[in-house]
Design an enzyme around this catalytic site. Structure first.
Site, short mmCIF file in Angstrom:
data_model
loop_
_atom_site.label_atom_id
_atom_site.label_comp_id
_atom_site.label_asym_id
_atom_site.label_seq_id
_atom_site.Cartn_x
_atom_site.Cartn_y
_atom_site.Cartn_z
N ASP A 155 -47.90 -74.94 -79.53
CA ASP A 155 -47.35 -76.12 -78.86
C ASP A 155 -48.45 -77.18 -78.74
O ASP A 155 -49.63 -76.84 -78.72
CB ASP A 155 -46.85 -75.70 -77.47
CG ASP A 155 -45.93 -76.75 -76.87
OD1 ASP A 155 -45.50 -77.66 -77.62
OD2 ASP A 155 -45.62 -76.65 -75.67
N GLU A 156 -48.08 -78.43 -78.66
CA GLU A 156 -49.04 -79.53 -78.46
C GLU A 156 -50.20 -79.46 -79.47
O GLU A 156 -51.37 -79.55 -79.09
CB GLU A 156 -49.61 -79.50 -77.04
CG GLU A 156 -48.58 -79.47 -75.92
CD GLU A 156 -48.01 -80.84 -75.58
OE1 GLU A 156 -48.16 -81.77 -76.39
OE2 GLU A 156 -47.39 -80.95 -74.50
N LYS A 173 -38.77 -80.87 -77.91
CA LYS A 173 -39.65 -80.07 -78.74
C LYS A 173 -39.87 -78.66 -78.20
O LYS A 173 -39.89 -77.70 -78.96
CB LYS A 173 -40.97 -80.79 -78.96
CG LYS A 173 -42.03 -80.55 -77.92
CD LYS A 173 -43.30 -81.29 -78.27
CE LYS A 173 -44.04 -81.75 -77.04
NZ LYS A 173 -44.61 -80.67 -76.25
N THR A 174 -40.00 -78.54 -76.89
CA THR A 174 -40.21 -77.22 -76.31
C THR A 174 -39.00 -76.33 -76.58
O THR A 174 -39.13 -75.16 -76.90
CB THR A 174 -40.45 -77.34 -74.80
OG1 THR A 174 -41.38 -78.38 -74.57
CG2 THR A 174 -41.00 -76.05 -74.24
N GLN A 176 -48.97 -88.72 -78.89
CA GLN A 176 -49.25 -88.28 -77.52
C GLN A 176 -50.58 -87.56 -77.41
O GLN A 176 -50.81 -86.80 -76.46
CB GLN A 176 -48.12 -87.37 -77.02
CG GLN A 176 -46.82 -88.12 -76.80
CD GLN A 176 -45.77 -87.26 -76.14
OE1 GLN A 176 -45.90 -86.88 -74.99
NE2 GLN A 176 -44.72 -86.93 -76.89
N ARG A 180 -42.22 -91.35 -70.07
CA ARG A 180 -41.87 -90.40 -69.01
C ARG A 180 -40.59 -90.83 -68.31
O ARG A 180 -39.97 -90.07 -67.58
CB ARG A 180 -42.97 -90.28 -67.94
CG ARG A 180 -44.33 -89.77 -68.40
CD ARG A 180 -44.25 -88.52 -69.17
NE ARG A 180 -44.22 -88.82 -70.60
CZ ARG A 180 -43.89 -87.94 -71.53
NH1 ARG A 180 -43.55 -86.72 -71.20
NH2 ARG A 180 -43.88 -88.27 -72.81
#
Length: 752
Positions: free
Chosen positions: A246-247, A57-58, A277, A623
């Site tokens: 973002d986020e 995504k980043t 998340q 993770r």
DNA sequence: AGATGTACCATTTTT
DNA sequence: TGGTACATCT
């Protein structure tokens, strides 16, 4: 190919030129898959990118940003890119500059708070502040609230400043200024019998007097300016042609309102996030923001990123199985075409020590197979859990780093040093002055400070001004008066040096002449040398700034912990701290009811909190690239008491196809007690424990007794009770003291 | 004013 | 267990 924009003042668009526009293929598109490309190239308008864990995504966000700049849709200063942490902002900028092959100036890229502060500095006077207002952190905030509470004669035992700070933060996170809050507000929690609203107003008043803003104010003041001055708002709406976030699932209401207002003119807002998340609900994040996106921004496009590049199918399957138990998700189906890999290992262990030994042994085994320690992490629910692993790693000589802990600028010596600087730069900064007035000890204690406060309040001046007045009277004892006069003279002298001396040197002089440096030099405690190191680091950091006020802003808004990346080490951190990171091997210890999901979260937040805990489990599992090892202990010593615990409900939610159990199903309870039967890490660690304190074995489904409904029973923690209902090994029991609870049969014995 | 003792408590945390 | 906030002693 170099991308340059010459613009010293980001507010001035005059000299800005669009890109040079060389005829080369856009570098930001190579290597993207179809869905990623769709997100990068989606046409203008509101866009929500629902990006699962490990889907890049980043990268997509950065590429979209590169696309906007490359195709000259906007100048850098017309683009606002916001993140939550400075780390994320830094990474985004670095990636962008790699993609574009040069530096980009003028871009509005940074955290919500840093971007809001940048806007607020230009319009501070509209909310009664000066443009050089100081930014208070939580510590300052609490000290200020303490003063207000004592002035209002509120018993700080019953109503601690910390609790008030939490109430005010909640309000600020929700975008509520004191004027918007009536008596008995739902977020109030009944602080001091409904006094919170009043205190909030008094606190804001005091902040204006001190020319200060706390973190929440940075956004909140922006919101009130936008509400009151439409022309100012319009200016920014016009300016920001593109907004990238973002986020997004972590935004609170204040941040959401701020974004929504800014996006109103061009509607080019691209939010990237993953509702699965969202793990910061407890500090005001609203998952609702992401769930509602399409309603808030009509005509929004939604792109899903579902191809996971990080984890093996087993890990992905396990994580998806757990998160599927949550209601109200936007829903994504992550997939991968990588090789199957190992199933997630689920291990039952005897107690916390056995767990630490298991992890330690496993780390050593992997290391001897050639894995690096950098690629291993232990992710825990609560930070106290790291200690057991630290101790084990020390014993084994395994290098480790603990990620988290206090930030650089939160360290005492740094805050003290900054207080000196603040007091020199702005004599009216009472909080700074108060902090260091008696550090190092100058014999200026409570009594002197009380007099100072009374005098200052009576004539409405700053503490330092009041001190000057008091030095000329005999209201203070000679000793105190002399000490105070000396300190004031020092400050006057340092202030005089501001214009002539370069600032790193000046700070060094201040710390030396005030006796602060020698205070730590004479300190014999183990952490004194480290503190002196930090002070040196502070002075070094100063050199990168033009002036002290720029530096102060940097320290409070931007500076993060120096990454401890020397050498190969296992990482220890909380699940929250692990967000955004990835490792080949991830250990997930402590999956026990009451610890994870945490009982306190459940008590406070009910089902919503349970779902957030579950998302935390999901974050933890995802993770891992190759290997995840989940474990739970039958017994755990928490502080000084042994607690038997049931495996976390999240263990049951792991799909059997993707896991491999060890310890629970393969071995019976009796075999566990046989030293030969179990692996070394399963054996009880404590030999000499008194019988009454020794942990009792509590494997699931391994009850030692047969029960019937109506039986009177005894439970180690809850005491005596009677069985109301039975469901397999789950007993529904009415305890005499502890109330009704569902308990596993293995924790219960017949009452004698 | 400063040192020493004691009771109390104990998710998660960025800016 | 370990850190902190407050009370009491010197």
């Amino acid at each position: 190919m170099v991308y340059i924009e010459h613009m010293s003042d980001p507010f001035d668009l005059g000299g800005a030129e669009p890109l040079p526009g060389e005829p080369a293929p856009p570098p930001y598109l190579s290597g993207l898959n179809g869905e990623q490309r769709a997100a990068v190239e989606a046409t203008d308008g509101p866009l929500l990118v629902l990006a699962g864990a490990g889907t890049g995504k980043t990268r997509v966000l950065t590429s979209r940003l590169a696309n906007i700049l490359w195709s000259q849709k906007a100048w850098p200063s017309q683009v606002l890119a916001v993140t939550f942490t400075n780390k994320a902002a830094r990474e985004m900028r670095e990636r962008l500059e790699t993609l574009l092959g040069g530096t980009v100036e003028g871009l509005w890229i940074g955290t919500f708070h840093a971007m809001a502060a940048r806007i607020l500095r230009r319009h501070a006077e509209l909310v009664g502040l000066k443009s050089d207002f100081t930014i208070l952190d939580t510590d300052d905030q609490i000290r200020l609230l303490k003063q207000l509470l004592s002035a209002a004669n509120i018993d700080d035992k019953r109503w601690p400043a910390r609790a008030l700070s939490a109430v005010i933060d909640r309000w600020k996170n929700a975008g509520l200024s004191p004027q918007q809050i009536g008596q008995g507000h739902p977020l109030d929690n009944g602080f001091a019998n409904g006094k919170a609203a009043e205190l909030y107003a008094a606190y804001q008043q005091r902040l204006v007097e001190l020319n200060a803003a706390d973190f929440g104010d940075l956004l909140l003041h922006c919101l009130s300016i936008f509400a009151k001055y439409p022309d100012v708002l319009k200016d920014y709406q016009e300016r920001f042609r593109y907004i990238l976030v973002d986020e997004y699932q972590d935004t609170n209401v204040a941040q959401y309102l701020w974004l929504r207002l800014l996006a109103q003119s061009h509607h080019n807002i691209c939010c990237v996030g993953d509702d699965d998340q969202s793990i910061y609900g407890w500090r005001g994040a609203e998952v609702g923001n992401i769930l509602r996106f399409e309603k808030d921004f009509p005509g929004a496009a939604v792109v899903r990123l579902e191809r996971n590049y990080r984890s093996t199918p087993h890990i992905l399957g396990a994580a998806s199985g757990v998160i599927a138990h949550n209601q109200g998700r936007l829903g994504k189906t992550l997939w991968t075409d990588t090789n199957e890999g190992e199933p997630v290992q689920v291990r039952a262990v005897w107690d916390g020590d056995a767990e630490a030994r298991m992890v330690g042994d496993e780390v050593e085994a992997l290391q001897s197979k050639g894995d690096t320690l950098d690629e291993m992490a232990v992710l825990v629910r609560a930070s106290f859990q790291t200690r057991a692993f630290e101790e084990r790693f020390i014993t084994l000589g395994v290098p480790y780093r603990v990620i988290g802990g206090p930030r650089f600028y939160e360290r005492r010596e740094i805050r003290d040093a900054l207080a000196y600087v603040r007091a020199v730069v702005s004599p009216a900064d009472d909080l700074a002055f108060e902090r260091i007035v008696n550090v190092p000890k100058r014999g200026l204690g409570d009594a002197t400070m009380r007099t100072l406060h009374t005098t200052a309040r009576a004539s409405g001046v700053s503490l330092m001004a009041a001190a000057q007045v008091l030095c000329e009277t005999d209201d203070l004892r000679a000793q105190a008066r002399n000490a105070l006069q000396r300190l004031l003279n020092d400050f006057a002298r340092w202030r005089g040096l501001l214009s002539t001396m370069n600032h790193p040197e000046l700070v060094e002089v201040i710390l030396d002449e005030s006796g602060y440096t020698s205070m730590w030099q004479q300190d014999k405690s183990a952490d004194a040398p480290g503190r002196l190191e930090n002070l040196k680091e502070l002075i070094q950091a100063l050199e990168e700034f033009e002036n002290l006020s720029g530096f102060l802003e940097h320290v409070s808004l931007v500076m993060d912990n120096a990454a401890n990346d020397d050498g190969d080490m296992v990482s220890l951190m909380t699940l929250h701290g692990a967000k955004g990171l990835e490792f080949d091997t991830v250990f997930l210890p402590g999956w026990e009811e009451e610890l994870f999901p945490h009982q306190r979260a459940l008590d406070e937040g009910g089902l919503a909190a349970l779902e957030e805990e579950r998302r935390l489990a999901y974050v933890g599992l995802t993770r891992a690239r190759k290997r995840a090892i989940v474990s739970y202990a039958a017994n755990r010593r928490i502080f000084d008491r042994w607690v038997n615990s049931a495996p976390s409900r999240f263990i049951e939610e792991l799909p059997e196809d993707h896991i491999e159990r060890e310890g629970e199903t393969g071995l019976s309870a009796t075999e566990w007690h046989d030293p030969g039967a179990a692996p070394a890490w399963l054996k009880p660690a404590h030999r000499g424990i008194r019988e009454d304190r020794a942990p009792r074995w509590a494997a699931r489904g391994q009850a030692d007794h047969v029960f019937d409904e109506g039986d009177r029973i005894f439970h180690q923690k809850f005491g005596y009770g009677r069985i109301l209902e039975m469901d397999g090994d789950k007993l529904y029991i009415a305890f005499e003291k502890a109330g009704d609870k569902t308990v596993l049969a293995s924790f219960v014995e017949p009452a004698k």
